[in-house]
Scaffold this motif. Structure first.
Motif, mmCIF file in Angstrom:
data_model
loop_
_atom_site.group_PDB
_atom_site.id
_atom_site.type_symbol
_atom_site.label_atom_id
_atom_site.label_comp_id
_atom_site.label_asym_id
_atom_site.label_seq_id
_atom_site.Cartn_x
_atom_site.Cartn_y
_atom_site.Cartn_z
ATOM 1 N N VAL A 211 0.829 -1.208 0.000
ATOM 2 C CA VAL A 211 0.000 0.000 0.000
ATOM 3 C C VAL A 211 0.869 1.266 0.000
ATOM 4 N N PRO A 212 1.921 1.374 0.846
ATOM 5 C CA PRO A 212 2.797 2.545 0.741
ATOM 6 C C PRO A 212 3.428 2.712 -0.632
ATOM 7 N N CYS A 213 3.781 1.590 -1.276
ATOM 8 C CA CYS A 213 4.370 1.682 -2.620
ATOM 9 C C CYS A 213 3.369 2.251 -3.620
ATOM 10 N N ILE A 214 2.119 1.826 -3.519
ATOM 11 C CA ILE A 214 1.089 2.334 -4.428
ATOM 12 C C ILE A 214 0.880 3.832 -4.202
ATOM 13 N N VAL A 215 0.811 4.237 -2.938
ATOM 14 C CA VAL A 215 0.636 5.660 -2.627
ATOM 15 C C VAL A 215 1.828 6.467 -3.129
ATOM 16 N N VAL A 216 3.034 5.947 -2.949
ATOM 17 C CA VAL A 216 4.239 6.665 -3.368
ATOM 18 C C VAL A 216 4.283 6.812 -4.885
ATOM 19 N N ILE A 217 3.920 5.767 -5.629
ATOM 20 C CA ILE A 217 3.968 5.872 -7.090
ATOM 21 C C ILE A 217 2.932 6.872 -7.592
ATOM 22 N N VAL A 218 1.777 6.949 -6.932
ATOM 23 C CA VAL A 218 0.780 7.965 -7.286
ATOM 24 C C VAL A 218 1.334 9.360 -7.002
ATOM 25 N N CYS A 219 1.967 9.529 -5.836
ATOM 26 C CA CYS A 219 2.559 10.826 -5.486
ATOM 27 C C CYS A 219 3.687 11.198 -6.456
ATOM 28 N N MET A 220 4.448 10.221 -6.904
ATOM 29 C CA MET A 220 5.503 10.491 -7.878
ATOM 30 C C MET A 220 4.926 10.997 -9.191
ATOM 31 N N CYS A 221 3.827 10.399 -9.627
ATOM 32 C CA CYS A 221 3.173 10.864 -10.858
ATOM 33 C C CYS A 221 2.697 12.306 -10.703
ATOM 34 N N VAL A 222 2.147 12.615 -9.530
ATOM 35 C CA VAL A 222 1.712 13.990 -9.261
ATOM 36 C C VAL A 222 2.917 14.934 -9.282
ATOM 37 N N GLN A 223 4.018 14.532 -8.660
ATOM 38 C CA GLN A 223 5.211 15.369 -8.628
ATOM 39 C C GLN A 223 5.753 15.615 -10.032
ATOM 40 N N VAL A 224 5.846 14.550 -10.841
ATOM 41 C CA VAL A 224 6.363 14.699 -12.209
ATOM 42 C C VAL A 224 5.484 15.648 -13.014
ATOM 43 N N HIS A 225 4.182 15.505 -12.875
ATOM 44 C CA HIS A 225 3.253 16.362 -13.623
ATOM 45 C C HIS A 225 3.461 17.830 -13.284
ATOM 46 N N PHE A 226 3.532 18.152 -12.012
ATOM 47 C CA PHE A 226 3.630 19.559 -11.624
ATOM 48 C C PHE A 226 5.037 20.107 -11.811
ATOM 49 N N ILE A 227 6.063 19.260 -11.702
ATOM 50 C CA ILE A 227 7.421 19.727 -11.991
ATOM 51 C C ILE A 227 7.552 20.089 -13.467
ATOM 52 N N ARG A 228 7.016 19.242 -14.346
ATOM 53 C CA ARG A 228 7.039 19.545 -15.776
ATOM 54 C C ARG A 228 6.215 20.790 -16.084
ATOM 55 N N LYS A 229 5.105 20.944 -15.403
ATOM 56 C CA LYS A 229 4.258 22.109 -15.620
ATOM 57 C C LYS A 229 4.975 23.383 -15.183
ATOM 58 N N MET A 230 5.665 23.341 -14.067
ATOM 59 C CA MET A 230 6.409 24.500 -13.585
ATOM 60 C C MET A 230 7.571 24.829 -14.508
ATOM 61 N N ASN A 231 8.274 23.805 -14.975
ATOM 62 C CA ASN A 231 9.401 24.049 -15.872
ATOM 63 C C ASN A 231 8.950 24.590 -17.220
ATOM 64 N N ALA A 232 7.782 24.142 -17.689
ATOM 65 C CA ALA A 232 7.260 24.653 -18.961
ATOM 66 C C ALA A 232 6.850 26.122 -18.844
ATOM 67 N N ALA A 233 6.333 26.479 -17.670
ATOM 68 C CA ALA A 233 5.911 27.867 -17.462
ATOM 69 C C ALA A 233 7.105 28.801 -17.308
ATOM 70 N N ALA A 234 8.151 28.322 -16.640
ATOM 71 C CA ALA A 234 9.345 29.149 -16.416
ATOM 72 C C ALA A 234 10.583 28.283 -16.512
ATOM 73 N N PRO A 235 11.014 27.960 -17.752
ATOM 74 C CA PRO A 235 12.163 27.053 -17.909
ATOM 75 C C PRO A 235 13.465 27.620 -17.370
#
Length: 343
Positions: A211-235
């Protein structure tokens, strides 16, 4: 049947798989444990000044939990190297149970701290203006590990009474196979039927690791999405905040790879090995699988410190400072002794 006194040392027995495990894996694990103990001490030293920040506190707690895992591996590996050389050697029973239960607890605590780190970072990235209740989080960081530690202490008592009555369990590797997650000793004591033990054990493994692994992989997907979004807005804005986000992402990735393998090992053991007809091969493969299971906490800890060493310059500087002091120590001692004799 007369109960056996646990003060009686345990007789050492070993098959071919166990011989490989302890002769080959114990020296490797001891080296890994020594690296973890020294480098995690540097990590704690480096982050201690920023301990009021939640992310820094979590890094400190992860490093401390990994150090406990490494210390218990030093105890287990030392027993293996010393006692395996002499077939007539004996092992004290109670200390073996204690440090194995302590090792399982420390790995579970490390899993929990990594889980909290991933969730906190995902919330910060997805809701940058949301104020987390840090008091509540810090309270849970103390309370839940204490509950787990109390359960591990109860496990020690339960394993004590289990092995107290079962002489066939008195070999070191039987302990390694038996003690694998927090609450197992309590479960084995309360549930006597083998099938129900497997069901309850599977539930405990899922809740503590999968269960912690599943939660962590979901959180990683969220992190990747918003990191890419932030970098696209202000590279051009690749500041220290983005660097810290990427460091947390790498820590979560290494955690997921190692910890997800832990429940997979038990699934393979309880599903695939039942189809092996050759008893010798069954025991050999099972021994190798258990050796890999014992090494996973150390592999996870090594990946954690490698990520921080690669990503944080201050940790590298402190390591260089320590090495310089070690190299200068003989010359300093020589000058001190020379001055003393000259007086």
């Amino acid at each position: 049947n007369t109960p056996l006194d646990m003060s009686t040392p345990l007789e050492w027995t070993a098959g071919p798989g166990i011989q490989f495990v302890f002769d080959s894996m114990a020296p490797v694990n001891l080296c890994l444990a020594a690296i973890i103990l020294t480098q995690n001490a540097v990590i704690i030293w480096d982050y201690y000044a920023d301990r009021r920040r939640l992310s820094a506190l979590l890094f400190i707690l992860i490093a401390a939990a990994d150090m406990v895992s490494a210390a218990t591996e030093v105890a287990r590996g030392t027993v293996a190297l010393v006692c395996r050389r002499d077939p007539h050697s004996n092992i004290p029973g109670i200390p073996v149970i204690v440090f194995l239960c302590l090792g399982v607890f420390s790995y579970t605590a490390s899993v929990f701290f990594n889980l909290v780190l991933a969730v906190v970072k995902a919330v910060h990235l997805s809701q940058p203006f949301y104020q987390l209740n840090t008091t509540l989080i810090k309270t849970s960081l103390i309370l839940l590990p204490l509950i787990s530690l109390a359960t591990s202490a109860t496990d020690v008592v339960c394993w004590y009474h289990t092995f107290y009555h079962h002489r066939h369990c008195f070999s070191f590797f039987e302990y390694v196979e038996a003690i694998s997650y927090v609450g197992e000793g309590v479960m084995v004591t309360l549930i006597q039927q083998w099938e129900k033990q497997n069901i309850a054990g599977g539930f405990l493994i899922l809740s503590q690791f999968l269960v912690p692994c599943i939660v962590v992989i979901v959180c990683m997907c969220v992190q990747v999405h918003f990191i890419r979004k932030m970098n696209a807005a202000a590279p051009q804005n690749l500041n220290s905040g983005n660097r810290a986000n990427f460091t947390t992402l790498l820590v979560s990735l290494s955690f997921f790879v190692c910890t997800s393998a832990y429940p997979v090992i038990f699934s393979v053991e309880y599903t695939c090995f039942d189809n092996l007809n050759n008893r010798h091969n069954f025991q050999l493969y099972k021994d190798l699988l258990m050796a890999f299971k014992c090494s996973l906490p150390l592999i996870n800890a090594i990946l954690f410190l490698l990520v921080l060493l690669a990503r944080r310059e201050t940790i590298r500087r402190k390591n260089v400072l320590i090495i310089q002091k070690i190299l200068r120590f003989p010359a300093m001692m020589f000058r001190t002794l020379k001055q003393s004799f000259s007086l």
